[in-house]
Design a protein around this motif. Structure first.
Motif, PDB file in Angstrom:
ATOM      1  N   GLY A 171      -9.343  -0.368   0.805  1.00 43.38           N
ATOM      2  CA  GLY A 171      -9.002  -1.668   1.382  1.00 43.38           C
ATOM      3  C   GLY A 171     -10.237  -2.555   1.491  1.00 43.38           C
ATOM      4  O   GLY A 171     -10.187  -3.748   1.179  1.00 43.38           O
ATOM      5  N   GLY A 226      -5.192   4.464  -1.115  1.00 42.52           N
ATOM      6  CA  GLY A 226      -5.896   3.817  -2.226  1.00 42.52           C
ATOM      7  C   GLY A 226      -5.035   3.422  -3.408  1.00 42.52           C
ATOM      8  O   GLY A 226      -5.546   2.949  -4.417  1.00 42.52           O
ATOM      9  N   ARG A 239      -6.855  10.582  11.052  1.00 41.50           N
ATOM     10  CA  ARG A 239      -8.277  10.327  11.310  1.00 41.50           C
ATOM     11  C   ARG A 239      -8.653  10.790  12.707  1.00 41.50           C
ATOM     12  O   ARG A 239      -9.731  11.352  12.907  1.00 41.50           O
ATOM     13  CB  ARG A 239      -8.585   8.831  11.140  1.00 41.50           C
ATOM     14  CG  ARG A 239      -8.506   8.384   9.689  1.00 41.50           C
ATOM     15  CD  ARG A 239      -8.847   6.917   9.515  1.00 41.50           C
ATOM     16  NE  ARG A 239      -8.717   6.489   8.126  1.00 41.50           N
ATOM     17  CZ  ARG A 239      -8.135   5.366   7.737  1.00 41.50           C
ATOM     18  NH1 ARG A 239      -7.616   4.528   8.627  1.00 41.50           N
ATOM     19  NH2 ARG A 239      -8.062   5.056   6.453  1.00 41.50           N
ATOM     20  N   ALA A 254     -10.009   2.772   5.276  1.00 42.09           N
ATOM     21  CA  ALA A 254      -9.957   3.189   3.879  1.00 42.09           C
ATOM     22  C   ALA A 254     -10.965   2.359   3.080  1.00 42.09           C
ATOM     23  O   ALA A 254     -10.965   1.130   3.159  1.00 42.09           O
ATOM     24  CB  ALA A 254      -8.554   2.983   3.326  1.00 42.09           C
ATOM     25  N   SER A 262       0.881  -1.166   0.000  1.00 40.31           N
ATOM     26  CA  SER A 262       0.000   0.000   0.000  1.00 40.31           C
ATOM     27  C   SER A 262       0.920   1.217   0.000  1.00 40.31           C
ATOM     28  O   SER A 262       1.752   1.361   0.890  1.00 40.31           O
ATOM     29  CB  SER A 262      -0.822   0.064   1.288  1.00 40.31           C
ATOM     30  OG  SER A 262      -1.754  -0.977   1.336  1.00 40.31           O
TER      31      SER A 262
HETATM   32  N1  LIG Z   1      -2.073   1.451   7.460  1.00 40.65           N
HETATM   33  C1  LIG Z   1      -2.927   0.408   7.071  1.00 40.65           C
HETATM   34  C2  LIG Z   1      -3.452   0.563   5.691  1.00 40.65           C
HETATM   35  N2  LIG Z   1      -2.634   0.792   4.643  1.00 40.65           N
HETATM   36  C3  LIG Z   1      -3.398   0.887   3.514  1.00 40.65           C
HETATM   37  C4  LIG Z   1      -4.713   0.683   3.898  1.00 40.65           C
HETATM   38  C5  LIG Z   1      -5.895   0.706   3.020  1.00 40.65           C
HETATM   39  C6  LIG Z   1      -5.661   0.577   1.553  1.00 40.65           C
HETATM   40  C7  LIG Z   1      -5.100   1.803   0.895  1.00 40.65           C
HETATM   41  O1  LIG Z   1      -5.207   2.935   1.392  1.00 40.65           O
HETATM   42  O2  LIG Z   1      -4.557   1.607  -0.206  1.00 40.65           O
HETATM   43  C8  LIG Z   1      -4.742   0.471   5.270  1.00 40.65           C
HETATM   44  C9  LIG Z   1      -5.919   0.195   6.125  1.00 40.65           C
HETATM   45  C10 LIG Z   1      -6.817   1.395   6.307  1.00 40.65           C
HETATM   46  O3  LIG Z   1      -6.372   2.553   6.332  1.00 40.65           O
HETATM   47  O4  LIG Z   1      -8.015   1.172   6.439  1.00 40.65           O
END
Ligand SMILES: NCc1[nH]cc(CCC(=O)O)c1CC(=O)O
Length: 309
Positions: free
Chosen positions: A175, A201, A134, A172, A83
């Motif tokens: 995800g 994302g 957040r 996110a 990610s």
């Molecule tokens: N740190 C965890 C993480 N890294 C990327 C994602 C979601 C997927 C993305 O943003 O590509 C998430 C989980 C979230 O934030 O819910």
């Protein structure tokens, strides 16, 4: 000709595996190769093993990538899938982010157990999130809410929510979509009010600088607009954040020629925030992000960061 399978490094969480499999499938399709020509190699990272403390406490983002990057550098892996949001702005010498897959939905999803929307939560309830951004954005919109640190894989967080440890959480949407959990969110947050993390994302592929055999293979699935947008957002992040202790949001969009970016920084209590916007040529993506970082830093003034970092 390649006879042995390419070795793809990834973490073992369901989300990481979904991302690695998507990458494998796109590469196989782009090159007319059998999926068996790509071997997904699962590695456990410190960030996966330590789940009871916040990332800022245990040393920041590098914790999800260290072990994987060592194996890239030693040649045990050909490339790694991540990610982009989890990637430190400074990579180890010799490695680069060489390709980005087309970006998923950038929005944060609100998941309420009782109330369906953030602004409809009753006074004083508890919301779980491990992200400083957040946490600060929630406090900005809802200073009455008790925000608690809340880590773990997507599945763990949703289980804790269902068990009643918290009244709501945020994840996110990208995800959740990749995990096939599109029915989980009770609200998708407006990116103006609740801007995403830089690089949210976007799946990226990390490889060795100068490994042209691998980098040529990866170039076939690179999405230039995502690449430019993430370069800008990471430029913004790199200019502002040495410590991972600043709540930072940033989102760029590129049409391939023109890029526009908007960024935001907040105090952890959400009571003060600053915004910046910038436009320019997509080819200047990283420099535009850096410039936006300098501008917002000047706007905020030295007292802003000094107040808690
Ligand atoms: N740190 C965890 C993480 N890294 C990327 C994602 C979601 C997927 C993305 O943003 O590509 C998430 C989980 C979230 O934030 O819910």
């Amino acid at each position: 000709m390649q006879t042995k399978p390419f070795r793809i490094g990834t973490r073992g969480s369901p989300l990481a595996l979904a991302q690695a499999h998507e990458t494998r499938d796109r590469l196989a399709a782009a090159h007319g190769l059998a999926p068996e020509m790509f071997e997904v190699v699962i590695l456990s990272t410190k960030g996966d093993r330590i789940t009871d403390r916040s990332l800022a406490e245990i040393g920041g983002k590098g914790l999800f990538t260290e072990e994987i990057e060592q194996q890239l550098l030693s040649g045990e892996l050909d490339f790694a899938v991540h990610s982009s949001k989890d990637m430190p702005t400074k990579l180890p010498d010799g490695l680069c982010l060489s390709a980005f897959l087309p970006r998923e939905d950038i929005r944060d999803a609100f998941i309420g157990r009782t109330a369906k929307k953030l602004l409809e939560l009753p006074q004083g309830v508890t919301v779980g999130s491990s992200s400083l951004r957040r946490q600060a954005l929630i406090r900005r919109l809802r200073p009455d809410i008790n925000v608690i640190t809340y880590r773990g894989q997507v599945e763990t967080r949703l289980r804790k929510l269902a068990e009643g440890q918290v009244d709501a959480t945020l994840l996110a949407y990208a995800g959740l979509k990749r995990l096939g959990m599109t029915d989980v969110p009770t609200e998708l947050l407006d990116p103006q009010e609740f801007p995403p993390a830089p690089a949210q994302g976007a799946i990226c592929i990390e490889s060795r600088i100068g490994d042209s055999r691998i980098n040529d293979l990866l170039a076939a699935i690179d999405d230039p607009r995502t690449h430019e947008a993430v370069a800008c957002e990471r430029g913004f992040l790199a200019t502002l954040d040495g410590s991972c202790r600043t709540p930072i949001a940033g989102l760029a969009t590129s049409d391939g020629t023109h890029l526009s970016f908007s960024g935001m920084i907040l105090t952890p209590d959400g009571q003060t925030h600053h915004r910046v916007t910038i436009e320019g040529r997509a080819t200047d993506a990283e420099a535009l992000g850096q410039k936006a970082g300098e501008e917002i830093r000047a706007k905020a003034g030295p007292g802003f960061f000094a107040s808690w970092t």
